[in-house]
Design a protein around this motif. Structure first.
Motif, PDB file in Angstrom:
ATOM      1  N   ARG A  97      12.662  12.701  21.722  1.00  0.00           N
ATOM      2  CA  ARG A  97      11.855  13.637  22.495  1.00  0.00           C
ATOM      3  C   ARG A  97      12.172  13.556  23.981  1.00  0.00           C
ATOM      4  NH1 ARG A  97      10.315  17.378  24.370  1.00  0.00           N
ATOM      5  NH2 ARG A  97       8.264  18.274  24.660  1.00  0.00           N
ATOM      6  N   THR A  98      12.392  12.333  24.439  1.00  0.00           N
ATOM      7  CA  THR A  98      12.738  12.125  25.848  1.00  0.00           C
ATOM      8  C   THR A  98      14.040  12.846  26.177  1.00  0.00           C
ATOM      9  OG1 THR A  98      11.648   9.986  25.866  1.00  0.00           O
ATOM     10  CG2 THR A  98      13.262  10.370  27.585  1.00  0.00           C
ATOM     11  N   HIS A 142      15.380  15.342  24.548  1.00  0.00           N
ATOM     12  CA  HIS A 142      15.090  16.786  24.503  1.00  0.00           C
ATOM     13  C   HIS A 142      14.536  17.229  25.842  1.00  0.00           C
ATOM     14  CE1 HIS A 142      14.566  17.271  19.831  1.00  0.00           C
ATOM     15  NE2 HIS A 142      15.779  16.850  20.198  1.00  0.00           N
ATOM     16  N   HIS A 143      13.552  16.477  26.297  1.00  0.00           N
ATOM     17  CA  HIS A 143      12.857  16.828  27.543  1.00  0.00           C
ATOM     18  C   HIS A 143      13.834  16.839  28.721  1.00  0.00           C
ATOM     19  CE1 HIS A 143       9.607  17.235  30.370  1.00  0.00           C
ATOM     20  NE2 HIS A 143       9.938  16.115  30.984  1.00  0.00           N
ATOM     21  N   GLU A 168      15.757  19.942  28.620  1.00  0.00           N
ATOM     22  CA  GLU A 168      14.936  21.097  29.013  1.00  0.00           C
ATOM     23  C   GLU A 168      14.831  21.246  30.521  1.00  0.00           C
ATOM     24  OE1 GLU A 168      12.144  20.402  25.128  1.00  0.00           O
ATOM     25  OE2 GLU A 168      11.156  20.446  27.100  1.00  0.00           O
TER      26      GLU A 168
END
Lengths: 253, 253
Positions: B20-21, B23-24, B27
């Motif tokens: 998730r990190t 991904h972030h 982004e």
DNA sequence: CCTGCAGCCTCACGCCGCGTGAGGGTCAAG
DNA sequence: CTTGACCCTCACGCGGCGTGAGGCTGCAGG
């Protein structure tokens, strides 16, 4: 409006918080106004004011609002909460102290002109790299124009730049060892050329004339660790380097 | 999958962060994978890995991700960033040290059975209140049932309760002074009544029989500070109180 | 009464750096 | 083909508010 009752804006100003904060505390059930005017205005009485004082006290001690609710309305001993919070804050304090120290070390590295993390330094220079060298050099040369120049020039060097410096220095060392073991004499054409190569390497850091080069070599060959390092490459190398630099310097002064 | 390229999960494990990190970070443009597989999988190369190392290093120094971007991609001197961050963290450190100290004081207050903030204590007891009194008392009586009782009873006392205690104690003192200066004799009816009032006040804290009251008075009248305080009210008052308590105790044992 | 201003209301998106699913596709081994 | 690990995008949530939007209320002055 009745005396003794506060509207949300008045209470916010009194308590030093925002209207939004009071709205929020109402929403989560932490502090609900005891009354509402016919227009729907929030009206807080003296007990509400007292409660807000306590809320802010604990909030300012670092408790989350959930915890503040538990402290004010729960039946557990507040001392338990306080001990938990103490432990949590103490840990954060320790961590933050580590951070401040880490930043200070990083600032030092930047002040000394090396933009590499410790890991990167180790990677580039290997196990023989000792940051103490730079500390000593700064202590000895720190007031010189050469030092200032060195700082200015290395300021923007990247890891790759430093890698290249190391490679050139290593190569020069190999050539010095080679000439020394081949019996090249100080003052000969070849010896002088090597001394010039040595000076060229110094020139990457600062303007080094022959006199300055002589000074630097006098320093390094007089230093126990530098000597040990050169002697490990070839016994007698240290003095030989000094001799070829001095012979070359004599020719140019 | 090509050698030298990392999928998001593999890189996350290598770097000790979550998918998730990563991904972030993609982004917000902080770390975008250099490639995508035909299936849309993120593929990170060696430069990406290098960049992530730097990102995490600065992140762990407490920089926000915006700042990390500026550090890596901006043209300002990183030393400026580091100095700003150092100042910011130092301030936070100072504040946190204050918090830890405040909680420790609050814990102390709770351990001593008083649920008042320091401000409230000062308000109720005035300048003559010294927390050291309680520390000493705890040291002397801390193992007794009376002390445990006292802690249990005062646990839930509010500011108003303590206010009342103080008022009653003050009133008793005034009556004691009055009787003493009027020449009331130890062992007289009036003296005994006052001694009983005194014991009733103790009983608010713990079960005090006459023997225990005698012990407490022996202690207080033998203490320099307590004596000084009573003597300031009326010279000889200290010994007189001890005498009336002992006379009354004799009658009841 | 009207107007203007300060104050109030609810609603709601946003911040920062992710955590945590939902629903569904991909890859490789059995 | 099935299965399990891995990947994708989408999206709401967390904590404690900040910041408007759109609209109502109260009061003083003209």
């Amino acid at each position: 409006m009745e005396d003794g009752l506060y509207t949300v804006g008045r209470l916010a100003r009194l308590a030093g918080v925002t209207v939004r904060t009071l709205h929020h505390y109402g929403e989560i059930g932490l502090l609900e106004p005891s009354e509402r005017s016919a227009a729907g205005y929030r009206l807080y009485d003296a007990d509400d004011v007292e409660r807000l004082t306590r809320i802010l006290y604990y909030r300012d001690l670092g408790f989350g609002l959930d915890d503040v609710t538990a402290l004010l309305d729960g039946d557990t001993d507040p001392a338990d909460h306080l001990r938990d919070q103490h432990r949590l804050l103490s840990e954060q304090l320790t961590r933050m102290q580590g951070l401040v120290a880490a930043i200070e070390r990083e600032l030092e590295a930047h002040m000394s002109g090396i933009r590499l993390t410790p890991e990167e330094q180790l990677e580039v220079f290997g196990e023989s790299w000792d940051p103490a060298y730079r500390d000593e050099a700064q202590e000895r040369w720190g007031e010189t124009p050469a030092w200032a120049q060195s700082q200015e020039r290395t300021r923007s060097w990247t890891k790759e730049d430093w890698q290249e410096v190391k490679e050139r220095t290593d190569a020069l060392e190999r050539r010095l060892v080679e000439a020394f073991t081949a019996g090249v004499q100080p003052g000969s054409e070849r010896a002088d050329a090597l001394a010039e190569d040595h000076r060229a390497e110094l020139n990457r850091f600062y303007e080094a004339d022959h006199a300055l080069q002589r000074g630097v070599v006098t320093f390094t060959t007089g230093d126990e660790r530098f000597r040990a390092r050169y002697e490990a490459l070839a016994p007698g190398l240290s003095d030989w380097i000094r001799a070829i630099v001095e012979a070359n310097a004599d020719r140019h002064t």
